[in-house]
Design an enzyme around this catalytic site. Structure first.
Site, short mmCIF file in Angstrom:
data_model
loop_
_atom_site.label_atom_id
_atom_site.label_comp_id
_atom_site.label_asym_id
_atom_site.label_seq_id
_atom_site.Cartn_x
_atom_site.Cartn_y
_atom_site.Cartn_z
N THR A 40 0.82 -1.22 0.00
CA THR A 40 0.00 0.00 0.00
C THR A 40 0.85 1.27 0.00
O THR A 40 0.32 2.36 -0.19
CB THR A 40 -0.93 0.03 1.22
OG1 THR A 40 -0.15 -0.09 2.42
CG2 THR A 40 -1.94 -1.11 1.17
N TYR A 152 -14.99 -9.47 9.09
CA TYR A 152 -13.87 -10.27 8.58
C TYR A 152 -14.32 -11.68 8.22
O TYR A 152 -13.98 -12.21 7.16
CB TYR A 152 -12.77 -10.30 9.64
CG TYR A 152 -11.51 -11.04 9.24
CD1 TYR A 152 -10.62 -10.48 8.32
CD2 TYR A 152 -11.19 -12.26 9.80
CE1 TYR A 152 -9.45 -11.14 7.97
CE2 TYR A 152 -10.03 -12.93 9.47
CZ TYR A 152 -9.16 -12.37 8.55
OH TYR A 152 -8.01 -13.03 8.21
N ALA A 154 -17.34 -12.67 7.44
CA ALA A 154 -18.22 -12.61 6.27
C ALA A 154 -17.41 -12.49 4.99
O ALA A 154 -17.69 -13.16 3.99
CB ALA A 154 -19.19 -11.43 6.41
N ALA A 155 -16.39 -11.63 5.01
CA ALA A 155 -15.55 -11.44 3.82
C ALA A 155 -14.79 -12.72 3.48
O ALA A 155 -14.75 -13.15 2.32
CB ALA A 155 -14.58 -10.29 4.04
#
Length: 244
Positions: A40, A152, A154-155
């Protein structure tokens, strides 16, 4: 195209600055693949370049402009990525009753949305070559759940469904899609835990120790190879028995 061709397929590894991602980039580079690792920040990209055989690119997975710039840069290469490792992710933990909309959206956007965008970006070249490897780094949390990590979990669980569905779509073109679900892996995060927290975590692991980033990377290296050509649509746990 084949992984055993004279020119080893290019590998794109997201989140390759440290930990599991860095170990994966090193593993694939040592196997002879040219590697592009993403970070990043430019400082992170420079750190990736310290690994022989790896280049470091800056990519912000929550920014459509950054992803488009990455796509254009990849299009300018002689050969597109034949291996994609969707490793980058982040956490914004909170109990659901206290979880802000931003915490939910950010985690879904980076941990799951980027898997969709980068897989779609790399698929055209793989389909043309009739060979490819997509490896998604999920988590045992996707399977067992964890308080304070609804976003987290769910992802990462969505990533598993994505893996199975895409595997069915592209299998006829020689492309495999698999997921790896690490458990507690030695990292800056585990090192920051108190002695009590470490003891509680280790007590849940039948093998009684942290996993090493290299143990995840070795599995990814196998899945990226021709030796794993008959494995697709599966999730392999690297958790010391944490989830059985």
């Amino acid at each position: 195209m084949s992984g055993t061709a004279a020119a080893a397929p290019l590998a794109l590894v997201t989140g390759a600055t440290r930990g599991i991602g860095r170990a994966i980039a090193r593993q694939l580079a040592e196997a002879g693949h040219p590697v592009i690792g993403t970070a990043t920040t430019e400082a992170g990209a420079a750190r990736i370049r310290e690994c022989p055989g790896a280049d470091g690119w800056v990519l912000e997975l929550s920014d459509p402009v950054s992803i488009q710039a990455c796509a254009e840069r990849l299009a300018g290469l002689d050969s597109p990525p034949g291996i994609l490792v969707n490793n980058a992710g982040l956490v914004r933990d909170a109990l659901l009753i206290r979880m802000r909309e931003e915490q939910w959206e950010t985690v879904l956007q980076v941990d799951l949305g980027a898997v969709y965008r980068l897989s779609r970006m790399c698929l055209r070249g793989m389909l043309k070559a009739r060979w490819g490897r997509i490896i998604n780094i999920s988590s045992v949390v996707a399977q067992m759940g964890n308080a304070g990590q609804c976003n987290y979990a769910a992802a990462k669980a969505g990533m598993l469904g994505f893996t199975r569905s895409l595997a069915r779509e592209v299998a006829s073109r020689g492309i495999t899609v698999n997921a790896v679900a690490p458990g507690y892996i030695r990292s800056e995060m585990t090192a920051a835990l108190t002695a009590q927290q470490q003891a509680l975590a280790l007590a849940q692991i039948p093998l009684g120790r942290w996993g090493e980033p290299e143990e995840v990377a070795t599995l990814v290296g196998f899945l990226a190879s021709d030796a794993a050509a008959y494995i697709t649509g599966t999730t392999l746990n690297v958790s010391g028995g944490l989830y059985i």
